[in-house]
Design a protein around this motif. Structure first.
Motif, PDB file in Angstrom:
ATOM      1  N   ARG A   8       0.820  -1.217   0.000  1.00 41.02           N
ATOM      2  CA  ARG A   8       0.000   0.000   0.000  1.00 41.02           C
ATOM      3  C   ARG A   8       0.851   1.263   0.000  1.00 41.02           C
ATOM      4  O   ARG A   8       0.575   2.216  -0.711  1.00 41.02           O
ATOM      5  CB  ARG A   8      -0.913   0.043   1.239  1.00 41.02           C
ATOM      6  CG  ARG A   8      -2.136  -0.790   1.073  1.00 41.02           C
ATOM      7  CD  ARG A   8      -3.355  -0.227   1.815  1.00 41.02           C
ATOM      8  NE  ARG A   8      -4.511  -0.947   1.331  1.00 41.02           N
ATOM      9  CZ  ARG A   8      -5.210  -0.625   0.270  1.00 41.02           C
ATOM     10  NH1 ARG A   8      -4.917   0.455  -0.409  1.00 41.02           N
ATOM     11  NH2 ARG A   8      -6.227  -1.361  -0.134  1.00 41.02           N
ATOM     12  N   GLY A   9       1.907   1.226   0.820  1.00 37.66           N
ATOM     13  CA  GLY A   9       2.693   2.437   1.035  1.00 37.66           C
ATOM     14  C   GLY A   9       3.572   2.801  -0.154  1.00 37.66           C
ATOM     15  O   GLY A   9       3.937   3.962  -0.323  1.00 37.66           O
ATOM     16  N   TYR A  23      -9.189  -1.759  -3.969  1.00 37.99           N
ATOM     17  CA  TYR A  23      -7.833  -1.269  -3.718  1.00 37.99           C
ATOM     18  C   TYR A  23      -7.824   0.144  -3.139  1.00 37.99           C
ATOM     19  O   TYR A  23      -6.815   0.591  -2.600  1.00 37.99           O
ATOM     20  CB  TYR A  23      -7.001  -1.310  -5.007  1.00 37.99           C
ATOM     21  CG  TYR A  23      -6.437  -2.679  -5.293  1.00 37.99           C
ATOM     22  CD1 TYR A  23      -7.280  -3.726  -5.654  1.00 37.99           C
ATOM     23  CD2 TYR A  23      -5.073  -2.930  -5.193  1.00 37.99           C
ATOM     24  CE1 TYR A  23      -6.772  -4.989  -5.907  1.00 37.99           C
ATOM     25  CE2 TYR A  23      -4.556  -4.187  -5.446  1.00 37.99           C
ATOM     26  CZ  TYR A  23      -5.405  -5.219  -5.800  1.00 37.99           C
ATOM     27  OH  TYR A  23      -4.889  -6.462  -6.046  1.00 37.99           O
ATOM     28  N   ALA A  24      -8.941   0.869  -3.280  1.00 42.71           N
ATOM     29  CA  ALA A  24      -8.975   2.250  -2.774  1.00 42.71           C
ATOM     30  C   ALA A  24      -8.802   2.287  -1.259  1.00 42.71           C
ATOM     31  O   ALA A  24      -8.455   3.324  -0.696  1.00 42.71           O
ATOM     32  CB  ALA A  24     -10.274   2.916  -3.197  1.00 42.71           C
ATOM     33  N   GLY A  25      -9.039   1.166  -0.610  1.00 44.09           N
ATOM     34  CA  GLY A  25      -8.761   1.093   0.827  1.00 44.09           C
ATOM     35  C   GLY A  25      -9.877   1.613   1.711  1.00 44.09           C
ATOM     36  O   GLY A  25      -9.639   1.964   2.864  1.00 44.09           O
ATOM     37  N   GLU A  26     -11.099   1.658   1.178  1.00 49.63           N
ATOM     38  CA  GLU A  26     -12.217   2.084   2.003  1.00 49.63           C
ATOM     39  C   GLU A  26     -12.611   0.953   2.942  1.00 49.63           C
ATOM     40  O   GLU A  26     -12.743  -0.190   2.516  1.00 49.63           O
ATOM     41  CB  GLU A  26     -13.422   2.442   1.120  1.00 49.63           C
ATOM     42  CG  GLU A  26     -14.509   3.120   1.906  1.00 49.63           C
ATOM     43  CD  GLU A  26     -15.895   2.804   1.366  1.00 49.63           C
ATOM     44  OE1 GLU A  26     -16.556   3.731   0.910  1.00 49.63           O
ATOM     45  OE2 GLU A  26     -16.296   1.630   1.411  1.00 49.63           O
ATOM     46  N   GLY A  27     -12.798   1.299   4.219  1.00 47.08           N
ATOM     47  CA  GLY A  27     -13.215   0.271   5.170  1.00 47.08           C
ATOM     48  C   GLY A  27     -12.554   0.476   6.507  1.00 47.08           C
ATOM     49  O   GLY A  27     -11.901   1.495   6.749  1.00 47.08           O
ATOM     50  N   GLY A  28     -12.731  -0.478   7.382  1.00 50.01           N
ATOM     51  CA  GLY A  28     -12.119  -0.360   8.698  1.00 50.01           C
ATOM     52  C   GLY A  28     -12.629  -1.425   9.646  1.00 50.01           C
ATOM     53  O   GLY A  28     -13.386  -2.321   9.264  1.00 50.01           O
ATOM     54  N   PHE A  29     -12.159  -1.314  10.877  1.00 49.57           N
ATOM     55  CA  PHE A  29     -12.550  -2.258  11.923  1.00 49.57           C
ATOM     56  C   PHE A  29     -13.471  -1.573  12.923  1.00 49.57           C
ATOM     57  O   PHE A  29     -13.385  -0.355  13.135  1.00 49.57           O
ATOM     58  CB  PHE A  29     -11.326  -2.711  12.712  1.00 49.57           C
ATOM     59  CG  PHE A  29     -10.356  -3.531  11.921  1.00 49.57           C
ATOM     60  CD1 PHE A  29     -10.638  -4.846  11.604  1.00 49.57           C
ATOM     61  CD2 PHE A  29      -9.139  -2.993  11.536  1.00 49.57           C
ATOM     62  CE1 PHE A  29      -9.724  -5.612  10.904  1.00 49.57           C
ATOM     63  CE2 PHE A  29      -8.215  -3.745  10.828  1.00 49.57           C
ATOM     64  CZ  PHE A  29      -8.513  -5.069  10.517  1.00 49.57           C
TER      65      PHE A  29
END
Ligand code: IPM
Ligand code: MN
Length: 329
Positions: free
Chosen positions: A82-83, A120-126
């Motif tokens: 990702r980075g 891949y946009a990285g939307e989301g979470g815990f």
């Protein structure tokens, strides 16, 4: 004027295959002015640097970026991916991921993977991470503009090819929001390209066709995650992942495009002289093509024809050089 190339050998077998790719391109006549960037998991372990904004700005000054592979087992999954790699794809707006395949029977087709959106946009979470009530969400971001520019590029590419055939791959029967957006956009844009024949496959069916009937494909367009998975399968049916090349393109050229083999850093074989350099060499050919040096690109591609699909790095490299020399006479 030499092409100014930023080189990120990266981790694992990355530097081994990139060194062959640069040697072959130069031997074929490419005029390259290269600068090495020490980036990858190894660098992160040294001093915590992944891809800071100042290095990203530095990369923007180059004509193209050639990357070997990034990621190492000592760093948790996602940190370097990702980075570094995804950050470069997103920030440089490399929205087309072009992955060509040549089958053992000679049939050639190409997959265009949307490269800046989707899961891949990285939307989301815990929520309540680590508890029995934990929730994890991972969204998929699909914009009309994002889908349309990728689809439009695919129609243009299909139009430029002999067969003029374009297949949309998605999962519209289940992903009724993002699939609907992709399908509608595909149909609307197709009206502007009456000369291009179109088809649609669900991604699960496409997996069967990739294995059993890949000659049905000419140009394939799909979203980021489906494209990731499907192009590994494409690599496998086209003689192995050691041959699969790719281009991450910014078609408007507002930033340098990035060229890399599809394979990863393969830490299990690093330093043993067992990496197949062909995918990196062919990625170099894609880079030369994009930089307008299609003659040299073609020489490099021809030199890779018929070389052994596996073996020692130096033997495969020697076979490529031998073809290059033969091509000159
Ligand atoms: C690829 C790779 C990358 C991806 C990884 C390394 C993040 O698998 O280029 O296909 O998933 O895009
Ligand atoms: Mn992949």
């Amino acid at each position: 004027m030499p092409h100014k190339i930023a080189v990120i050998g990266g981790d694992g077998i990355g530097p081994e295959v990139i060194s062959v790719a640069l040697d072959v391109m130069r031997a074929a006549g490419a005029d390259l002015d290269t600068t090495d960037f020490r980036l990858g998991g190894f660098r992160y372990l040294e001093d915590g640097v992944i891809l800071p904004d100042d290095i990203l700005e530095e990369l923007r000054k180059y004509d193209a970026i050639l990357l070997g592979a990034v990621g190492t087992p000592e760093v948790p999954p996602g940190v370097i991916e990702r980075g570094l790699l995804l950050k470069a794809r997103f920030e440089l707006d490399l929205y087309v991921n072009l992955r060509p395949f040549v089958l053992p029977n000679g049939h050639e087709f190409v997959v265009i993977r949307e490269n800046t959106e989707g899961t891949y946009a990285g939307e989301g979470g815990f929520l309540r991470k680590g508890t029995a009530d934990e929730i994890a969400t991972q969204g998929s971001v699909n914009t009309r503009k994002g889908a349309e520019r990728c689809i439009r590029y695919s129609f243009e590419l299909a139009r430029s090819r002999a067969r003029k055939h374009l297949t949309l791959v998605h999962k519209t029967n289940v992903l009724t929001f993002s699939g609907d957006l992709w399908d509608r956009t595909f149909r609307e844009v197709s009206n502007e390209y009456p000369d291009v024949e179109t088809a649609y496959n669900h991604v699960d069916a496409a997996c069967i066709y990739f294995v059993e009937d890949p000659t049905r494909y000419d140009v394939v367009v799909t979203d980021n995650l489906f494209g990731d998975i499907l192009t590994d399968l494409g690599g496998a049916v086209a003689g192995g992942i050691g041959l699969a090349s790719s281009a991450n393109l910014n078609p408007e050229r507002t930033a340098p495009s990035l060229f890399e083999p599809v394979h990863g850093s393969a830490p299990d074989i690093v330093g043993q002289g067992l990496a197949n350099p062909t995918a990196a060499v062919l990625s170099g050919a894609m880079m030369l093509d994009f930089l307008g040096d299609s003659k040299t690109a073609e020489r490099v591609r021809l030199a890779c024809e018929g070389v052994p699909g596996s073996g020692r790095t130096e033997e495969i490299a020697a076979a490529i050089y031998a073809n290059l020399v033969q091509g000159e006479t």
